[in-house]
Design a protein around this motif. Structure first.
Motif, PDB file in Angstrom:
ATOM      1  N   ALA A  58      37.695  10.464  -2.899  1.00 38.84           N
ATOM      2  CA  ALA A  58      38.208  10.853  -4.233  1.00 38.84           C
ATOM      3  C   ALA A  58      39.496  10.298  -4.349  1.00 38.84           C
ATOM      4  O   ALA A  58      40.088   9.835  -3.565  1.00 38.84           O
ATOM      5  N   GLY A  59      39.865   9.807  -5.534  1.00 37.50           N
ATOM      6  CA  GLY A  59      40.945   9.120  -5.938  1.00 37.50           C
ATOM      7  C   GLY A  59      41.371   8.651  -7.270  1.00 37.50           C
ATOM      8  O   GLY A  59      40.879   9.519  -8.109  1.00 37.50           O
ATOM      9  N   GLN A  60      41.974   7.467  -7.681  1.00 35.69           N
ATOM     10  CA  GLN A  60      42.431   7.081  -8.868  1.00 35.69           C
ATOM     11  C   GLN A  60      42.041   5.865  -9.120  1.00 35.69           C
ATOM     12  O   GLN A  60      41.888   4.977  -8.213  1.00 35.69           O
ATOM     13  N   ALA A  61      41.684   5.322 -10.453  1.00 36.69           N
ATOM     14  CA  ALA A  61      41.244   4.106 -10.742  1.00 36.69           C
ATOM     15  C   ALA A  61      42.270   3.623 -11.981  1.00 36.69           C
ATOM     16  O   ALA A  61      42.577   4.613 -12.699  1.00 36.69           O
ATOM     17  N   SER A  62      42.418   2.278 -12.295  1.00 36.49           N
ATOM     18  CA  SER A  62      43.321   1.904 -13.439  1.00 36.49           C
ATOM     19  C   SER A  62      42.818   0.419 -13.564  1.00 36.49           C
ATOM     20  O   SER A  62      42.327  -0.354 -13.029  1.00 36.49           O
ATOM     21  N   TYR A  63      42.919   0.127 -15.023  1.00 34.11           N
ATOM     22  CA  TYR A  63      42.153  -1.018 -15.575  1.00 34.11           C
ATOM     23  C   TYR A  63      43.285  -1.900 -15.942  1.00 34.11           C
ATOM     24  O   TYR A  63      44.396  -1.631 -16.177  1.00 34.11           O
ATOM     25  N   ILE A  64      43.114  -3.116 -15.822  1.00 34.26           N
ATOM     26  CA  ILE A  64      43.853  -4.410 -16.206  1.00 34.26           C
ATOM     27  C   ILE A  64      43.088  -5.233 -17.155  1.00 34.26           C
ATOM     28  O   ILE A  64      42.131  -5.859 -16.932  1.00 34.26           O
ATOM     29  N   ILE A 117      51.081  -1.855 -18.413  1.00 41.53           N
ATOM     30  CA  ILE A 117      51.052  -0.285 -18.112  1.00 41.53           C
ATOM     31  C   ILE A 117      49.670  -0.194 -17.380  1.00 41.53           C
ATOM     32  O   ILE A 117      48.734  -0.548 -17.805  1.00 41.53           O
ATOM     33  N   LEU A 118      50.055   0.414 -16.061  1.00 40.58           N
ATOM     34  CA  LEU A 118      48.742   0.924 -15.342  1.00 40.58           C
ATOM     35  C   LEU A 118      48.565   2.374 -15.659  1.00 40.58           C
ATOM     36  O   LEU A 118      49.352   3.297 -15.089  1.00 40.58           O
ATOM     37  N   LYS A 119      47.513   2.831 -16.358  1.00 42.30           N
ATOM     38  CA  LYS A 119      47.072   4.285 -16.676  1.00 42.30           C
ATOM     39  C   LYS A 119      45.959   4.528 -15.561  1.00 42.30           C
ATOM     40  O   LYS A 119      45.193   4.158 -15.488  1.00 42.30           O
ATOM     41  N   TYR A 120      46.398   5.638 -14.778  1.00 40.84           N
ATOM     42  CA  TYR A 120      45.419   6.151 -13.682  1.00 40.84           C
ATOM     43  C   TYR A 120      44.615   7.132 -14.175  1.00 40.84           C
ATOM     44  O   TYR A 120      44.974   8.100 -14.832  1.00 40.84           O
ATOM     45  N   TYR A 139      28.402   4.490  -4.276  1.00 37.82           N
ATOM     46  CA  TYR A 139      28.561   5.100  -5.487  1.00 37.82           C
ATOM     47  C   TYR A 139      30.051   5.653  -6.008  1.00 37.82           C
ATOM     48  O   TYR A 139      30.284   6.292  -5.001  1.00 37.82           O
ATOM     49  N   GLU A 140      30.250   5.294  -6.976  1.00 32.93           N
ATOM     50  CA  GLU A 140      31.548   5.879  -7.286  1.00 32.93           C
ATOM     51  C   GLU A 140      31.437   6.259  -9.003  1.00 32.93           C
ATOM     52  O   GLU A 140      31.098   5.313  -9.999  1.00 32.93           O
ATOM     53  N   GLN A 141      31.961   7.306  -9.327  1.00 34.17           N
ATOM     54  CA  GLN A 141      32.130   7.768 -10.926  1.00 34.17           C
ATOM     55  C   GLN A 141      33.673   7.323 -11.165  1.00 34.17           C
ATOM     56  O   GLN A 141      34.685   7.889 -10.579  1.00 34.17           O
ATOM     57  N   VAL A 142      33.608   6.216 -12.350  1.00 33.89           N
ATOM     58  CA  VAL A 142      34.950   5.721 -12.502  1.00 33.89           C
ATOM     59  C   VAL A 142      35.279   6.147 -13.941  1.00 33.89           C
ATOM     60  O   VAL A 142      34.512   6.074 -14.971  1.00 33.89           O
ATOM     61  N   GLN A 143      36.624   6.413 -14.249  1.00 35.06           N
ATOM     62  CA  GLN A 143      36.877   6.630 -15.687  1.00 35.06           C
ATOM     63  C   GLN A 143      38.270   5.428 -16.065  1.00 35.06           C
ATOM     64  O   GLN A 143      38.944   5.464 -15.021  1.00 35.06           O
ATOM     65  N   ILE A 144      38.101   4.858 -17.140  1.00 30.69           N
ATOM     66  CA  ILE A 144      39.160   3.906 -17.140  1.00 30.69           C
ATOM     67  C   ILE A 144      39.808   3.923 -18.621  1.00 30.69           C
ATOM     68  O   ILE A 144      38.891   4.651 -19.618  1.00 30.69           O
ATOM     69  N   GLY A 145      40.922   3.931 -18.956  1.00 33.21           N
ATOM     70  CA  GLY A 145      41.411   3.758 -20.217  1.00 33.21           C
ATOM     71  C   GLY A 145      42.787   3.324 -20.340  1.00 33.21           C
ATOM     72  O   GLY A 145      43.429   3.371 -19.474  1.00 33.21           O
ATOM     73  N   ASN A 146      43.258   3.026 -21.553  1.00 34.47           N
ATOM     74  CA  ASN A 146      44.604   3.039 -21.756  1.00 34.47           C
ATOM     75  C   ASN A 146      45.247   2.958 -23.377  1.00 34.47           C
ATOM     76  O   ASN A 146      44.265   3.250 -24.174  1.00 34.47           O
ATOM     77  N   ASN A 147      46.529   2.893 -23.600  1.00 37.19           N
ATOM     78  CA  ASN A 147      47.103   3.009 -25.078  1.00 37.19           C
ATOM     79  C   ASN A 147      48.262   2.124 -25.212  1.00 37.19           C
ATOM     80  O   ASN A 147      49.314   2.044 -24.401  1.00 37.19           O
TER      81      ASN A 147
END
Length: 276
Positions: free
Chosen positions: A25-31, A38-41, A63-71
């Motif tokens: 388990a961990g964190q993901a960030s989109y570029i 801004i890196l939103k985790y 296999y990884e379930q990933v969520q990404i997003g930013n504002n």
């Protein structure tokens, strides 16, 4: 009798490491184009199975379930804050990687119980949400009006090339802990629903003669990375003496009984004397 020394012997191949299964388990960030500074985790989790071919190399199905997003409103860039776009998506990430240990790794052996490792391969991102390509426009409440959004490709999946760097430590013969980071080079620039160079027009009723134009940066394909920690279980095979099972005598014990019951010729028998 008077000079002794403690001696330990171990055959390294008595234990064969055939692979492992793990949870993490961990964190993901989109570029990408939205709030690029801004890196939103967001949270991520998953599991893997690894087939080990020797002490150094193996193949891993991940296999990884990933969520990404930013504002955009989180950005320090005035252009991005005025644009005010945001997005959020969720993906199933399935990838196959070749994984290589930098040092020899033998579960249960204190001399070879930790190693950094490198992995790379090919993966596929499959969207687990609705798949609708929408842009959430947060500036509409301030400026009013409407947006003319470009038409994007209708797809729910993206190919990517994952590159992974990690570190693993063997706790016991069966259990390991690890930490790793994975960077993904995605084949698309539309993870955030905005493609490079495509024009987004905003019409404001407060200033009908004016039209605001926005577009994504020309930085290339979207990318994102994740870092995580977890625990894994070694699928090992131990070679050695056959284990005794209730109700069944082992072949080794039967052989020993047979040998002990066989009459052996004594010294006098060899000299052809009659033995009493």
């Amino acid at each position: 009798m008077f000079f002794t020394q403690l001696v330990n012997g171990q055959h390294l191949q008595l234990v064969e490491n055939r692979g492992e299964i793990g949870l993490f388990a961990g964190q993901a960030s989109y570029i990408g184009d939205i709030a690029p500074d801004i890196l939103k985790y967001k949270s991520s989790f998953g599991a893997y199975y690894k087939k080990q071919y020797n002490d150094y190399a193996g193949f891993r199905l991940n296999y990884e379930q990933v969520q990404i997003g930013n504002n955009d409103l989180l950005s320090n860039n005035i252009y991005a804050r005025r644009r005010g776009f945001s997005f959020a998506r969720q993906f199933h990430d399935i990838s196959l990687l070749g994984e290589f240990n930098f040092t020899r790794y033998l579960p249960g052996n204190k001399k070879y119980r930790f190693t950094p490792y490198l992995g790379f391969g090919l993966g596929y991102l499959l969207e687990s949400g609705t798949g609708k390509k929408e842009v959430v426009i947060t500036t509409s409440t301030l400026l009013g009006g409407s947006y003319n959004l470009p038409t994007l490709k209708s797809t729910k999946g993206y190919m990517h090339i994952p590159v992974q760097l990690g570190f693993k430590f063997n706790l016991t013969q069966r259990w390991n802990i690890f930490g790793e980071a994975m960077y993904r080079f995605v084949s698309s620039d539309e993870l955030d629903y905005i493609a490079d160079g495509q024009l987004i027009q905003h019409y404001s009723p407060s200033a009908p003669a004016m039209m605001y134009n926005y577009q994504g940066s020309r930085s290339g394909k979207d990318q994102f990375f994740s870092f995580k920690g977890g625990i894994s279980y070694n699928l090992i095979k131990i070679y050695g003496e056959e284990k005794w099972k209730p109700g069944k005598r082992s072949k080794l014990s039967s052989l020993k009984e047979k040998e002990s019951g066989t009459e052996k010729a004594g010294f006098f028998s060899r000299l052809k004397f009659k033995r009493k």
